[in-house]
Design an enzyme around this catalytic site. Structure first.
Site, PDB file in Angstrom:
ATOM      1  N   LYS A  74       0.844  -1.198   0.000  1.00  0.00           N
ATOM      2  CA  LYS A  74       0.000   0.000   0.000  1.00  0.00           C
ATOM      3  C   LYS A  74       0.880   1.249   0.000  1.00  0.00           C
ATOM      4  O   LYS A  74       0.689   2.148  -0.800  1.00  0.00           O
ATOM      5  CB  LYS A  74      -0.921  -0.032   1.228  1.00  0.00           C
ATOM      6  CG  LYS A  74      -1.803   1.175   1.350  1.00  0.00           C
ATOM      7  CD  LYS A  74      -2.778   1.049   2.502  1.00  0.00           C
ATOM      8  CE  LYS A  74      -3.461   2.405   2.714  1.00  0.00           C
ATOM      9  NZ  LYS A  74      -4.405   2.399   3.814  1.00  0.00           N
ATOM     10  N   GLU A  86      10.309  -4.860   4.603  1.00  0.00           N
ATOM     11  CA  GLU A  86      10.343  -6.263   4.183  1.00  0.00           C
ATOM     12  C   GLU A  86      10.072  -6.380   2.683  1.00  0.00           C
ATOM     13  O   GLU A  86      10.797  -7.061   1.946  1.00  0.00           O
ATOM     14  CB  GLU A  86       9.270  -7.066   4.941  1.00  0.00           C
ATOM     15  CG  GLU A  86       9.538  -7.264   6.414  1.00  0.00           C
ATOM     16  CD  GLU A  86       9.011  -6.126   7.280  1.00  0.00           C
ATOM     17  OE1 GLU A  86       8.750  -5.023   6.741  1.00  0.00           O
ATOM     18  OE2 GLU A  86       8.882  -6.329   8.496  1.00  0.00           O
ATOM     19  N   GLY A 112      -4.877  -1.792   4.836  1.00  0.00           N
ATOM     20  CA  GLY A 112      -4.143  -2.961   4.342  1.00  0.00           C
ATOM     21  C   GLY A 112      -4.871  -4.268   4.627  1.00  0.00           C
ATOM     22  O   GLY A 112      -5.011  -5.135   3.765  1.00  0.00           O
ATOM     23  N   ARG A 113      -5.382  -4.408   5.856  1.00  0.00           N
ATOM     24  CA  ARG A 113      -6.024  -5.676   6.233  1.00  0.00           C
ATOM     25  C   ARG A 113      -7.430  -5.809   5.665  1.00  0.00           C
ATOM     26  O   ARG A 113      -8.087  -6.826   5.874  1.00  0.00           O
ATOM     27  CB  ARG A 113      -6.016  -5.821   7.757  1.00  0.00           C
ATOM     28  CG  ARG A 113      -6.649  -4.662   8.511  1.00  0.00           C
ATOM     29  CD  ARG A 113      -6.300  -4.739   9.995  1.00  0.00           C
ATOM     30  NE  ARG A 113      -6.787  -3.591  10.758  1.00  0.00           N
ATOM     31  CZ  ARG A 113      -6.136  -2.449  10.910  1.00  0.00           C
ATOM     32  NH1 ARG A 113      -4.968  -2.264  10.311  1.00  0.00           N
ATOM     33  NH2 ARG A 113      -6.630  -1.472  11.654  1.00  0.00           N
ATOM     34  N   GLU A 168      -5.162  -6.444  14.692  1.00  0.00           N
ATOM     35  CA  GLU A 168      -4.623  -5.126  14.330  1.00  0.00           C
ATOM     36  C   GLU A 168      -5.756  -4.084  14.416  1.00  0.00           C
ATOM     37  O   GLU A 168      -5.506  -2.910  14.637  1.00  0.00           O
ATOM     38  CB  GLU A 168      -4.015  -5.169  12.918  1.00  0.00           C
ATOM     39  CG  GLU A 168      -2.928  -4.126  12.705  1.00  0.00           C
ATOM     40  CD  GLU A 168      -2.169  -4.286  11.389  1.00  0.00           C
ATOM     41  OE1 GLU A 168      -2.777  -4.112  10.331  1.00  0.00           O
ATOM     42  OE2 GLU A 168      -0.948  -4.565  11.425  1.00  0.00           O
ATOM     43  N   HIS A 206      -6.448 -33.193  17.522  1.00  0.00           N
ATOM     44  CA  HIS A 206      -5.362 -34.029  18.047  1.00  0.00           C
ATOM     45  C   HIS A 206      -4.245 -33.188  18.637  1.00  0.00           C
ATOM     46  O   HIS A 206      -3.139 -33.674  18.848  1.00  0.00           O
ATOM     47  CB  HIS A 206      -4.827 -34.932  16.938  1.00  0.00           C
ATOM     48  CG  HIS A 206      -5.866 -35.904  16.470  1.00  0.00           C
ATOM     49  ND1 HIS A 206      -6.062 -37.132  17.069  1.00  0.00           N
ATOM     50  CD2 HIS A 206      -6.808 -35.803  15.508  1.00  0.00           C
ATOM     51  CE1 HIS A 206      -7.066 -37.761  16.476  1.00  0.00           C
ATOM     52  NE2 HIS A 206      -7.542 -36.974  15.527  1.00  0.00           N
ATOM     53  N   LYS A 265       9.202  -0.892  14.401  1.00  0.00           N
ATOM     54  CA  LYS A 265       9.838  -0.599  13.106  1.00  0.00           C
ATOM     55  C   LYS A 265      10.946   0.443  13.292  1.00  0.00           C
ATOM     56  O   LYS A 265      12.039   0.314  12.745  1.00  0.00           O
ATOM     57  CB  LYS A 265       8.810  -0.003  12.132  1.00  0.00           C
ATOM     58  CG  LYS A 265       7.740  -0.945  11.642  1.00  0.00           C
ATOM     59  CD  LYS A 265       6.880  -0.216  10.593  1.00  0.00           C
ATOM     60  CE  LYS A 265       5.611  -0.971  10.271  1.00  0.00           C
ATOM     61  NZ  LYS A 265       4.685  -0.241   9.409  1.00  0.00           N
TER      62      LYS A 265
HETATM   63  O1  F6P Z   1       3.008  -2.657   9.778  1.00  0.00           O
HETATM   64  C1  F6P Z   1       1.679  -2.997   9.647  1.00  0.00           C
HETATM   65  C2  F6P Z   1       1.197  -2.729   8.261  1.00  0.00           C
HETATM   66  O2  F6P Z   1       1.094  -1.356   8.064  1.00  0.00           O
HETATM   67  C3  F6P Z   1      -0.127  -3.409   7.980  1.00  0.00           C
HETATM   68  O3  F6P Z   1      -1.203  -2.701   8.457  1.00  0.00           O
HETATM   69  C4  F6P Z   1      -0.069  -3.551   6.509  1.00  0.00           C
HETATM   70  O4  F6P Z   1      -1.016  -4.466   6.027  1.00  0.00           O
HETATM   71  C5  F6P Z   1       1.358  -4.004   6.330  1.00  0.00           C
HETATM   72  O5  F6P Z   1       2.082  -3.258   7.276  1.00  0.00           O
HETATM   73  C6  F6P Z   1       1.943  -3.848   4.962  1.00  0.00           C
HETATM   74  O6  F6P Z   1       1.905  -2.517   4.551  1.00  0.00           O
HETATM   75  P1  F6P Z   1       2.109  -2.133   3.032  1.00  0.00           P
HETATM   76  O7  F6P Z   1       1.010  -2.754   2.246  1.00  0.00           O
HETATM   77  O8  F6P Z   1       2.067  -0.627   3.007  1.00  0.00           O
HETATM   78  O9  F6P Z   1       3.447  -2.653   2.579  1.00  0.00           O
END
Ligand code: F6P
Length: 559
Positions: free
Chosen positions: A209, A215, A276-277, A362, A393, A523
């Site tokens: 987003k 990452e 995002g979620r 979240e 199980h 972060k």
């Molecule tokens: O760090 C949490 C977050 O902001 C989530 O809410 C989001 O889904 C995820 O990181 C990834 O963010 P992006 O889509 O901006 O890479």
């Protein structure tokens, strides 16, 4: 004026109701009302939802509706669907519901000067066009080959939704294209997913987003290098061309996409009013559109929309979404539940609990209310689960006989993707394996609700010193969710159901369910600690004693 749930009349009545229900067993409740199963079952879109094995009576549902009225749920729903800035800390509308509004719905939705429905469908159509081109082999690799593998690089909402739905739809939709999902910055994730892939038939989607996430951008750069290096080994040296042909992006930050080297024509946008979620039904689902095609994606969106309609239009007393949200509140605030299990009796839904963890935790893992004050009641639950029967199980022991109350949602479908017969060990009996599986689904909620009394255990001739250990108290609440089969509509409906349940809980607790400030501190600290790990001694000294201790362990043992 904010109305705090704990100050409402319904809240006090619910407290009294809980005390009353604590003395009622589900056995008695079913004995007293032969229509209980029917009275507490609801249809919502393609879902059949049976709430009868919860710790409730008819009056409890009336009180849920009363509480919903008192906290202003009606106004909150209107505010959500009409694009009011209900994400107050970021001053944003929250309009994921518009992502699944039909293209030709009556009336328009103009929010902050934007034609929301028009823009949603422009983007969806652009995504569908591209997806169909890849599927048909019109959009090809730099060496003219048809793409066979999609690698989606994203994390959080840009990963959990796509991977969960990819897995969920594997049974109901066919595809010649497979997808892999890379999220973790642990280099192992990318390395393992790229193993054995042919660079000439691999298409990467960078989904982020913000297009700033550490990452995702790190993995995207590593993937770019892999593509360029592997193509070079095959005598293809046009690295810029390769990136333009093999990388596409999904983001709200289209300017940053271009800087990365991705052709802006192959970037699919969304908007800051999609969290995002809550984004798997936006262009974040591009991997799904490519793998399964436009018609499957449209059916998936339709499932969401059916639940939105049910949620928006049903009166609260008959609104399965509202009742499930209120049930969660009831268990957290009146029965002391800490966690909530989600147990899909469907292997294709094996990532659903993980997906729900981000959605619910979240969203509602917060102490500070929308108005800046500290909550006076508990909020949030730990969502967890595994597919049945694996969980049986492993951890079901705790749900059946542990000291904590763990409300659980059981999910199953009537028709399997792989009907199969088992001829038994001696080959003389025929079992329908799906029915054996469903027998477990039905048995577990039955055992949890009705248990096994001391008298029943004794009647089996159990040794007296073992009787207590073999008693099941029962009264362990469960909700059963069923559907005809795991179609794209059902998958969409399940997601929307939990999205809106989460919303209802957030409204009762007075939270902003759409920000996530709690993820920020870690972060920032990671970037401050990074220089201390290998080189910078002054950065090391600046750390707290425990962090220094751990870094010293690393420095001593690294090879
Ligand atoms: O760090 C949490 C977050 O902001 C989530 O809410 C989001 O889904 C995820 O990181 C990834 O963010 P992006 O889509 O901006 O890479």
């Amino acid at each position: 004026m904010t109305v705090y749930a704990s100050e409402t009349a319904a809240w006090k009545k619910l407290a009294a109701k809980k005390s009353e229900l604590a003395n009622v067993s589900l056995r008695d409740a079913f004995n007293q009302n032969p229509n209980r199963a029917r009275d507490f079952s609801f249809s919502a879109g393609p879902l059949f939802i049976d709430l009868s094995k919860n710790l409730i009576d008819a009056q409890t549902l009336d009180l849920f509706a009363e509480l919903a009225d008192e906290v202003g749920l009606k106004g909150a729903i209107d505010a959500q669907f009409s694009g009011k800035h209900i994400n107050n800390t970021e001053d944003r509308a929250v309009l994921h519901t518009a992502l699944r509004d039909p293209e030709f719905m009556s009336g328009s939705l103009i929010v902050d000067g934007q034609d929301v429905i028009g823009d949603v469908h422009k983007t969806l159509n652009k995504m569908y066009d591209f997806a169909e081109k890849v599927r048909a082999g019109v959009w090809r690799s730099i060496s003219g080959k048809q793409f066979k593998t999609i690698v989606n690089i994203g994390i959080g909402g840009s990963d959990l939704g796509p991977v969960m739905v990819y897995e969920a739809l594997r049974g109901s939709a066919n595809s010649d294209i497979t997808a892999k999902f890379v999220s973790n910055i642990d280099p192992t994730d990318l390395a393992e997913k790229l193993k054995g892939l042919d660079p000439e038939t691999t298409l990467f989607i960078v989904a982020s987003k913000t297009f700033t996430t550490l990452e995702t951008l790190t993995n995207a750069r590593l993937a770019k290098k892999w593509l360029i290096d592997e193509l070079a080994k095959k005598g293809i040296f046009d690295s810029k061309g390769a990136v333009r042909q093999h990388f596409i992006a999904v983001s709200t930050a289209l300017d940053k996409v271009e800087e990365f080297g991705i052709d802006p024509n192959n970037a699919f946008g969304f908007w800051n009013w999609v969290g995002g979620r809550y984004s798997v039904d936006s262009a974040v689902g591009t991997a799904l559109a490519i793998v399964y095609g436009k018609s499957v994606f449209r059916r998936f969106l339709d499932g969401f929309h059916q639940i939105d309609e049910h949620f928006k239009n049903s009166d609260f007393r008959n609104n399965a979404v509202v009742l499930m949200g209120m049930l969660n509140v009831f268990y957290v605030n009146f029965w002391g539940a800490h966690s909530h299990a989600v147990l899909p009796y469907n292997q294709y839904l094996h990532r659903f609990p993980a997906y729900l963890q981000q959605l619910t935790m979240e969203s509602n893992g917060k102490t500070i209310r929308k108005d800046g004050t500290r909550t006076d009641v508990h909020t949030g639950e730990i969502f967890w689960g595994e597919p049945g029967t694996n969980g049986q199980h492993a951890f079901y022991q705790l749900i059946h006989q542990g000291t904590r109350l763990i409300p659980a949602d059981f999910i199953a479908v009537a028709n399997p993707v792989h009907p199969s017969k088992d001829y038994g060990a001696k080959g003389d009996e025929v079992n329908d394996v799906h029915e054996l599986f469903l027998a477990n689904f039905f048995a577990q909620t039955k055992a949890l609700a009705f248990g096994k009394t001391k008298e029943e255990v004794e009647a089996e001739g159990v040794r007296p010193d073992l009787v207590n250990a073999k008693v099941f108290e029962g009264n362990r609440p469960t909700t059963s969710i069923m559907a005809v089969s795991l179609t794209p509509e059902v998958v969409g409906a399940l997601i929307a159901l939990y999205e809106q349940i989460t919303f209802v809980q957030g409204v009762v607790w007075g939270l902003n369910s759409f920000d996530q400030w709690g993820v920020e501190l870690g972060k920032v600290l990671a970037m401050q600690i990074y220089p201390a790990i290998s080189k910078d001694n002054s950065a090391l000294i600046a750390q707290d004693a425990s962090t220094q201790n751990l870094i010293n362990y690393y420095r001593t043992h690294r090879r």
